[in-house]
Design a protein around this motif. Structure first.
Motif, PDB file in Angstrom:
ATOM      1  N   GLY A  32       0.832  -1.193   0.000  1.00 35.59           N
ATOM      2  CA  GLY A  32       0.000   0.000   0.000  1.00 35.59           C
ATOM      3  C   GLY A  32       0.863   1.236   0.000  1.00 35.59           C
ATOM      4  N   THR A  33       0.231   2.355  -0.091  1.00 32.31           N
ATOM      5  CA  THR A  33       1.004   3.588  -0.138  1.00 32.31           C
ATOM      6  C   THR A  33       1.601   3.912   1.215  1.00 32.31           C
ATOM      7  OG1 THR A  33      -1.054   4.749   0.232  1.00 32.31           O
ATOM      8  CG2 THR A  33      -0.268   4.610  -2.034  1.00 32.31           C
ATOM      9  N   VAL A  34       0.897   3.533   2.270  1.00 24.49           N
ATOM     10  CA  VAL A  34       1.454   3.733   3.603  1.00 24.49           C
ATOM     11  C   VAL A  34       2.019   2.400   4.065  1.00 24.49           C
ATOM     12  CG1 VAL A  34       0.964   4.369   5.985  1.00 24.49           C
ATOM     13  CG2 VAL A  34      -0.256   5.489   4.122  1.00 24.49           C
ATOM     14  N   ARG A  35       3.322   2.375   4.311  1.00 27.41           N
ATOM     15  CA  ARG A  35       3.972   1.129   4.683  1.00 27.41           C
ATOM     16  C   ARG A  35       3.518   0.694   6.072  1.00 27.41           C
ATOM     17  NH1 ARG A  35       8.684   1.056   1.585  1.00 27.41           N
ATOM     18  NH2 ARG A  35       7.957   1.416  -0.523  1.00 27.41           N
ATOM     19  N   GLY A  36       3.219  -0.556   6.225  1.00 26.25           N
ATOM     20  CA  GLY A  36       2.869  -1.098   7.529  1.00 26.25           C
ATOM     21  C   GLY A  36       3.251  -2.563   7.553  1.00 26.25           C
ATOM     22  N   ARG A  37       2.901  -3.248   8.606  1.00 21.29           N
ATOM     23  CA  ARG A  37       3.222  -4.665   8.675  1.00 21.29           C
ATOM     24  C   ARG A  37       1.981  -5.400   9.119  1.00 21.29           C
ATOM     25  NH1 ARG A  37       8.511  -4.896   8.018  1.00 21.29           N
ATOM     26  NH2 ARG A  37       8.749  -7.085   8.490  1.00 21.29           N
ATOM     27  N   GLU A  38       1.832  -6.589   8.638  1.00 22.76           N
ATOM     28  CA  GLU A  38       0.710  -7.400   9.086  1.00 22.76           C
ATOM     29  C   GLU A  38       1.227  -8.768   9.516  1.00 22.76           C
ATOM     30  OE1 GLU A  38      -1.073  -9.562   5.173  1.00 22.76           O
ATOM     31  OE2 GLU A  38      -1.897  -7.607   5.683  1.00 22.76           O
ATOM     32  N   THR A  39       0.527  -9.305  10.480  1.00 21.52           N
ATOM     33  CA  THR A  39       0.981 -10.576  11.064  1.00 21.52           C
ATOM     34  C   THR A  39      -0.007 -11.674  10.701  1.00 21.52           C
ATOM     35  OG1 THR A  39       1.968  -9.398  12.912  1.00 21.52           O
ATOM     36  CG2 THR A  39       1.565 -11.742  13.226  1.00 21.52           C
ATOM     37  N   ALA A  40       0.536 -12.831  10.355  1.00 24.14           N
ATOM     38  CA  ALA A  40      -0.318 -13.978  10.026  1.00 24.14           C
ATOM     39  C   ALA A  40       0.214 -15.211  10.736  1.00 24.14           C
ATOM     40  CB  ALA A  40      -0.324 -14.200   8.523  1.00 24.14           C
ATOM     41  N   ASP A  41      -0.700 -16.029  11.234  1.00 20.29           N
ATOM     42  CA  ASP A  41      -0.312 -17.332  11.786  1.00 20.29           C
ATOM     43  C   ASP A  41      -0.422 -18.349  10.669  1.00 20.29           C
ATOM     44  OD1 ASP A  41       0.061 -16.269  14.306  1.00 20.29           O
ATOM     45  OD2 ASP A  41      -2.056 -16.490  14.819  1.00 20.29           O
ATOM     46  N   ALA A  42       0.624 -19.124  10.481  1.00 21.74           N
ATOM     47  CA  ALA A  42       0.659 -20.024   9.331  1.00 21.74           C
ATOM     48  C   ALA A  42       0.954 -21.454   9.763  1.00 21.74           C
ATOM     49  CB  ALA A  42       1.730 -19.553   8.346  1.00 21.74           C
ATOM     50  N   ALA A  43       0.495 -22.378   8.947  1.00 20.55           N
ATOM     51  CA  ALA A  43       0.833 -23.794   9.137  1.00 20.55           C
ATOM     52  C   ALA A  43       1.884 -24.168   8.092  1.00 20.55           C
ATOM     53  CB  ALA A  43      -0.415 -24.657   8.960  1.00 20.55           C
TER      54      ALA A  43
END
Lengths: 386, 224
Positions: A32-43
């Motif tokens: 996106g235009t505004v940098r951020g971080r997202e967290t995901a739980d993964a298998a």
């Protein structure tokens, strides 16, 4: 995902099949235009397979990472590792890999790459030089990456260290853009230079690895990005191990993978005929023929003229055995003596084949003997006693 | 004492039968030996295929001991049955090849050394050259040293040339073995295998009599 990619250059002599299954928390840059971080739980689910042939070793691995709508990736690697006929210290790996991914952070698409790598593998040190080419299609946009890398490694008792430099040239700009490593216009090609140092400690069932990478990105101007990753293995039994990894994995244009900060825990189950070697790199074994001291008596009680002395530097928690034509291939246990595993075995004149085994690892030739193929996909040490 | 003076037909009988069947006299004994040793293999399937393979080789007049040793090596290394069978069959093939190359009547030890040399990738023609250099003496040690040198990375042609030269100059088996040990020590110290061989071979050569004297001193007795 990213941490559980099986390395394609584990060209040991024994067949292997192992499966890793676990969970991870993955933090990725959000697009996106505004940098951020997202967290995901993964298998995570990964498999590694190795089959020795007469003059080569086949390797294959695959892994699946899934975190619902934010992340899904499937990768597969196949490789052939060929030792040189006249120079067993040289080995050539050649192979290819493919991946398909659907990443909220870095688009949907696929990747294919091919690599070749030349190794020099000696007992306590070695090195490699290699190159690869890759193609990625991300959200319908094609890109290309080429790479070259060179590295050296050395072992000091239970420590294994390596240093390497990798160069990549890529047009997969979206990958680095989302990682925040590149602040450029679209359709920009860039160069990456990674300097990496790895330190690994292996002792008994433990295995700890620390990898530090300094990346220089050359696009509109140089940008420097550091990354630190730590991982560990604990071998519960011959066939079951626990794995854990934490740290940052930098974006990999060659494989189409984005940057991610991750913490991962998994269980590894070995299903092949040979369990995982516990500490193959930590072994320094030497075989020396000595005149027996006058009156030396070795069980079962016969006086002997000559003794073969085997000395092995390995963890005191491992078990070490020697076998060979001198014992009709009955394994003889070594005893722990003041920091070294040691055995003295009566030996007669003639040619003897000898193998050393530490824990459940492969049978290896003592490092000071000539090495010959054993006909079973492995090696033996050749000792000529006058 | 009675056994020592058994009627001659009791001794000649089996020999005649064996002769009629075209089998060497040693076959039944070796077959028994192979079976009893191979029985130490715990897996029944492996044991069966190995026993068959060894029996087949013994019926061709090949020694069983090196084949049993190869099988036991495979068992110890937890090799799958097919691989053990293949390794034993390959060893039998090499023994047979060595018998042809080291003829006319090689000893069992020579066969084993010849098979090891072939397994290490030494061309078969080189075995003939070794035998030609010492037609009457045992070539066990020259073959063993040649194998070791090649396994260490010395080019086979160079290794053969040096070993055969030493043999023709009248070097003893102990001197030839010493060459192998010295090269091993040099390689361990970091010298390239071919360079180590050159240096050490010259050293041994300097201790030997001149070629003419060597020819005069050449042993004429049959090897043990």
């Amino acid at each position: 995902m990213l941490a559980s990619i099986a390395r394609p250059v584990e060209a040991q002599s024994d067949p292997a099949l192992r499966i890793d299954a676990g969970l991870a928390t993955i933090q990725q840059p959000a697009i996106g235009t505004v940098r951020g971080r997202e967290t995901a739980d993964a298998a995570l689910l990964a498999a590694f397979w190795r089959r020795p042939l007469d003059r080569a070793t086949l390797l294959a691995s695959g892994n699946l990472t899934y975190a619902r709508d934010s992340l899904a990736a499937v990768q597969a690697v196949a490789a052939l590792s060929v030792p040189w006929r006249r120079e067993p210290n040289l080995r050539t790996d050649i192979g290819g890999a493919g991946a398909t991914f659907s990443l909220r952070s870095a688009g949907t698409g696929g990747n294919a790459n091919a690599f070749v790598r030349q190794h020099l593998v000696r007992d306590a040190d070695g090195g490699w030089v290699g190159g690869a080419v890759g193609r990625t299609r991300r959200d319908g946009v094609p890109s290309a990456t080429t790479s070259a890398d060179i590295g050296l490694w050395r072992r000091w008792r239970f420590l294994y260290g390596s240093a390497s430099v990798a160069y990549q040239h890529s047009s997969d700009w979206l990958l680095l853009y989302t990682a925040g490593e590149l602040d450029v216009r679209a359709e920009t090609e860039y160069d990456l230079v990674d300097l990496q140092f790895t330190l690994q400690a292996r002792g008994g069932p433990h295995d700890l690895t620390l990898a530090w990478t300094r990346r220089r990105v050359f696009a509109d101007g140089p940008v420097s990005v550091p990354a630190l990753q730590g991982s560990g293995t604990y071998q519960l039994t011959d066939r079951v191990a626990l794995l854990a990894s934490v740290g940052r994995q930098l974006a990999d244009p060659m494989r189409g993978l984005p940057q991610a900060d991750l913490a991962m825990a998994a269980v590894r189950v070995s299903l092949g005929p040979q369990p995982l070697p516990i500490m193959p790199r930590a072994v320094v074994a030497e075989a020396t023929v000595r005149d027996a001291p006058t009156g030396e008596v070795v069980p079962p009680g016969e006086p002997v003229a000559r003794l073969l002395e085997i000395r092995v530097e390995a963890s005191d928690t491992a078990r070490v055995t020697v076998a060979g034509s001198l014992s009709n291939w009955d394994p003889i246990p070594l005893r722990w003596d003041d920091g070294v595993w040691i055995a003295r075995v009566p030996i007669t004149a003639g040619t003897h084949r000898i193998g050393i085994r530490v824990g459940n690892g492969p049978w290896r030739a003592p490092r000071n003997l000539a090495r010959v193929r054993d006909g079973f996909g492995g090696e033996s040490g050749l000792l000529v006693v006058p | 004492m009675r056994a020592l003076h058994a009627p001659r037909w009791r001794i000649l009988g089996p020999a005649l039968v064996a002769l009629l069947l075209g089998q060497p006299l040693v076959v039944p004994a070796l077959q028994g030996q192979a079976s009893s040793v191979a029985l130490a293999i715990p897996d029944a399937k492996t044991r069966l295929v190995v026993e068959r393979e060894i029996a087949r080789a013994v019926s061709r007049g090949l020694p069983s001991a090196p084949l049993v040793a190869k099988a036991m090596e495979g068992v110890t290394k937890l090799a799958p049955p097919d691989r053990i069978r293949a390794a034993v069959a390959a060893q039998a093939q090499r023994l047979e090849q060595a018998r042809g190359l080291l003829g006319p009547t090689p000893t069992e030890a020579e066969l084993v050394s010849g098979a090891e040399a072939l397994a290490a990738g030494i061309p078969s023609a080189m075995l003939k050259q070794v035998r030609a250099a010492w037609p009457t003496q045992s070539v066990v040690m020259p073959l063993d040293v040649l194998t070791e040198l090649v396994a260490r990375g010395v080019p086979p042609k160079q290794a053969l040339e040096r070993v055969v030269t030493l043999m023709r100059r009248g070097a003893t088996p102990v001197q030839i073995a010493g060459l192998g040990a010295a090269v091993q020590a040099d390689v361990a110290a970091g010298l390239a295998p071919d360079a180590a061989l050159e240096v050490r071979a010259r050293g041994v050569m300097s201790l030997l009599p001149s070629p003419a004297a060597a020819a005069a001193l050449a042993p004429s007795g049959r090897r043990p």
